[in-house]
Design a protein around this motif. Structure first.
Motif, short mmCIF file in Angstrom:
data_model
loop_
_atom_site.label_atom_id
_atom_site.label_comp_id
_atom_site.label_asym_id
_atom_site.label_seq_id
_atom_site.Cartn_x
_atom_site.Cartn_y
_atom_site.Cartn_z
N ILE A 178 44.63 44.73 42.80
CA ILE A 178 43.67 44.03 43.45
C ILE A 178 44.19 43.37 44.76
O ILE A 178 43.62 43.26 45.78
CB ILE A 178 43.13 42.78 42.55
N TRP A 202 46.08 41.65 50.70
CA TRP A 202 44.72 41.27 51.20
C TRP A 202 44.34 39.80 51.23
O TRP A 202 44.60 39.33 49.97
CB TRP A 202 43.57 42.19 50.71
N TRP A 240 42.18 37.96 50.31
CA TRP A 240 40.99 37.55 49.36
C TRP A 240 40.82 36.06 48.96
O TRP A 240 42.00 35.51 49.10
CB TRP A 240 40.84 38.44 48.10
N TYR A 248 41.20 34.60 46.04
CA TYR A 248 41.74 35.09 44.76
C TYR A 248 41.37 33.90 43.63
O TYR A 248 41.21 34.30 42.51
CB TYR A 248 43.25 34.99 44.59
N LEU A 255 38.08 35.32 42.49
CA LEU A 255 38.29 36.60 41.69
C LEU A 255 38.95 36.36 40.43
O LEU A 255 38.52 37.36 39.35
CB LEU A 255 39.41 37.50 42.61
N ALA A 262 35.76 42.36 39.46
CA ALA A 262 36.50 41.93 40.57
C ALA A 262 36.88 43.13 41.68
O ALA A 262 37.02 43.06 42.72
CB ALA A 262 38.01 41.38 40.44
N TYR A 296 33.52 43.96 43.19
CA TYR A 296 33.44 43.07 44.15
C TYR A 296 34.45 43.07 45.66
O TYR A 296 33.65 43.23 46.94
CB TYR A 296 33.69 41.61 43.59
N THR A 297 35.61 43.37 45.37
CA THR A 297 36.35 43.73 46.47
C THR A 297 35.96 45.21 47.25
O THR A 297 35.97 45.18 48.56
CB THR A 297 37.91 43.72 46.18
N SER A 334 34.87 45.22 51.28
CA SER A 334 35.76 46.14 52.07
C SER A 334 34.88 47.02 52.92
O SER A 334 35.29 47.29 53.93
CB SER A 334 36.93 46.89 51.14
#
Length: 570
Positions: A89, A102, A104, A106, A109, A117, A120-121, A125
């Protein structure tokens, strides 16, 4: 009672200073030809050099890059995801070795399952790719087997990786400072005094490295170890050269040099058995306590005592009993007294610049004033710098060659031992210049042949690297001898001293070549060394042969020779 105590002093036999010197010198030749005196000096001087060998390649074991590293995200620690899922992730598609992740959210997530997750990512992206940020912004670096390297203790990776290299540079800087400071101390205050101070630095520096909670203190300990290695090496080697007869001096000098790679081999074996870096450093520190015993058992160099007119002390060392001689005061001749009075009168008509030019700076100026000597000294600088650079690059380059660091250090030590013997044989038949050129070319070709081997053929890569290591180790001893013979007596020490400075420039640069340039391409360090060494080999063609004639004493006689003339025809 008082009179009886004074009688031995009053009954001491008068002897002239020259006769006392002759007596002590002859006795030194006798005791220096064999027996307990010789073996005591040998073992007391060789054992510290083994300790010096521990730290040539210790950086390869203590500060190696972790086998694996990644970025640990605090928000994901309490999830039920696997370790591989957390890494997926945070760094999916990134090739930064865990240095970046990245950007994100978190925390958000962490409230999802891994599959949710990931979807979703992946969806975000495609719409708006997230930014790539440093790991330190979102979390902290984590390592596989962090106890095996000090890199994990102080997080010396990614944008701070250059600080890891400072650990080896500190050793080289210490050697640079110690080489001239301990040399001056040894000449001024005695070999044993310099050795004892070096031993103290060695022990204190070892404990700093073992127990330091801060990286700055660890670097200070490494600097002290580098300075101490010079403080132990130069007085010990000088003790052998000064006090051992010619019959034993040659092989003992070679054995002294060979003790250095013996320390490297011991380091690799101990490092393989003891993996945690602090435990390994402690294992290398404990033997240093034996230096206390060396300092206690070692006597001052008799020849140094003679040169400094400490006759009673040297008499007791050589004859093992107090001296029953008393130096007869010398009566100065009237003409000598008059000349001494004149010498005490202040000089007139000389400026400070002229006094410096004709005094302390005279030998340095003579190195560059004559065009012939100037060409030789710049060639020597390049040779010393390249030799030292290649020596340390081949010692530290295990990671770039993708070989076991333990086997590499053992191989380096095993190669170094015979490399001290080959020049002795070659110099008997081929002379200084041809031997130096051949060894340079041998080293350069061997290191460049690494380029011809496919990157997966580790065995052949290491084989050619070891051939290069053999050549550069042999070159080191020959270059020092050759340079000492190239220059006249007037400037010989200045030439060797300034050449030593450039050698340290090479040793200080070596860790950066291995770590920084090696990260760009595994073949770059050996290629740079190979090319530079070939140039150094060609430069030897511009230098004269020195093994067929006597040494020159004055700059004028050295400058009048041509490159192909033997020194005897000057």
């Amino acid at each position: 009672m008082t009179q009886s105590k004074e009688n031995p002093e009053k009954n001491r036999e008068l002897i002239s200073e020259e006769s006392m010197k002759d007596l002590l010198t002859k006795q030194l030749e006798v005791v220096g030809s064999g027996g307990a005196f010789v073996w005591a000096i040998f073992f007391l001087c060789v054992t510290p050099n083994i300790l010096n060998g521990f730290h040539v390649s210790s950086y390869t074991l203590l500060g190696h890059l972790p086998d694996d590293q990644w970025c640990g995200i605090p928000e994901l620690q309490d999830t039920n995801w696997t370790h591989a899922q957390k890494r997926e992730i945070a760094g999916k598609g990134l090739d930064s070795g865990g240095c970046t992740v990245w950007d994100w959210n978190y925390g958000h997530l962490a409230e999802m399952s891994y599959e949710a997750a990931l979807n979703y990512t992946g969806h975000l992206s495609q719409i708006s790719p997230p930014a790539e940020v440093s790991c330190r912004v979102k979390g902290q670096h984590e390592f596989a087997h962090p106890e095996t390297t000090f890199v994990a203790d102080w997080d010396l990776t990614c944008d701070r990786s250059i600080q890891r290299t400072s650990a080896q540079v500190s050793i080289s800087l210490g050697k640079f400072c110690g080489s001239f400071s301990f040399g001056i101390l040894a000449d001024k205050f005695g070999r044993k005094t310099s050795f004892t101070l070096g031993a103290a630095f060695f022990i204190v520096g070892s404990f700093f490295c073992t127990f330091s909670p801060w990286y700055s203190l660890f670097l200070a300990g490494r600097f002290a170890l580098g300075a101490a290695s010079s403080g132990l090496f130069y007085p010990a080697f000088t003790m052998i050269v000064e006090n051992i007869c010619l019959k034993h001096r040659s092989w003992m000098s070679i054995a002294f040099s060979a003790s250095y790679p013996v320390g490297m081999i011991i380091l690799a074996i101990v490092g393989y058995v003891i993996q945690p870096w602090r435990h390994l450093q402690l294992a290398l520190t404990i033997p240093s306590l034996l230096l206390i015993l060396n300092c206690y058992l070692m006597s001052e160099s008799p020849r140094w005592l003679i040169s400094n007119q400490r006759y009673d002390r040297v008499y007791k060392i050589l004859f093992r009993q107090p001296s029953h001689y008393q130096i007869q005061p010398a009566v100065a001749a009237p003409s000598q007294v008059a000349s001494d009075k004149k010498s005490l009168e202040p000089e007139e008509g000389f400026s400070l610049g002229q006094k410096l030019k004709n005094g302390p700076l005279k030998s340095i100026i003579e190195l560059y004033a004559n065009s012939r000597v100037r060409r030789m000294i710049f060639a020597s600088y390049f040779m010393f710098c390249v030799t030292s650079l290649s020596y340390y690059v081949t010692a530290l380059n295990a990671a770039n060659l993708s070989v076991s660091r333990y086997l590499y250090i053992i191989g380096t030590g095993l190669v170094d031992i015979p490399s001290y013997l080959v020049p002795v044989i070659m110099l008997r038949f081929t002379g200084r210049r041809l031997t130096t050129m051949f060894l340079f070319l041998w080293t350069g070709v061997s290191l460049l042949l690494v380029l011809a081997v496919p990157s997966g053929s580790t065995t052949w890569i290491v084989a050619f690297a070891m051939l290069g290591r053999f050549g550069i180790s042999a070159t080191y001893s020959v270059v020092t001898l050759y340079t000492a013979e190239l220059y006249p007596t007037q400037i010989r020490n200045s030439a060797l001293g300034t050449c030593s400075t450039f050698a340290h420039v090479g040793s200080i640069s070596a860790p950066y070549v291995v770590d920084v340039l090696g990260a760009l391409g595994w073949y770059i360090p050996t290629t740079i060394c190979g090319c530079c060494v070939l140039v150094a080999g060609l430069l030897t063609l511009t230098l004269p042969e020195t093994g067929t004639g006597k040494l020159s004493d004055k700059v004028e006689s050295s400058a009048s020779s041509t490159p192909t003339e033997p020194a005897e025809k000057q």
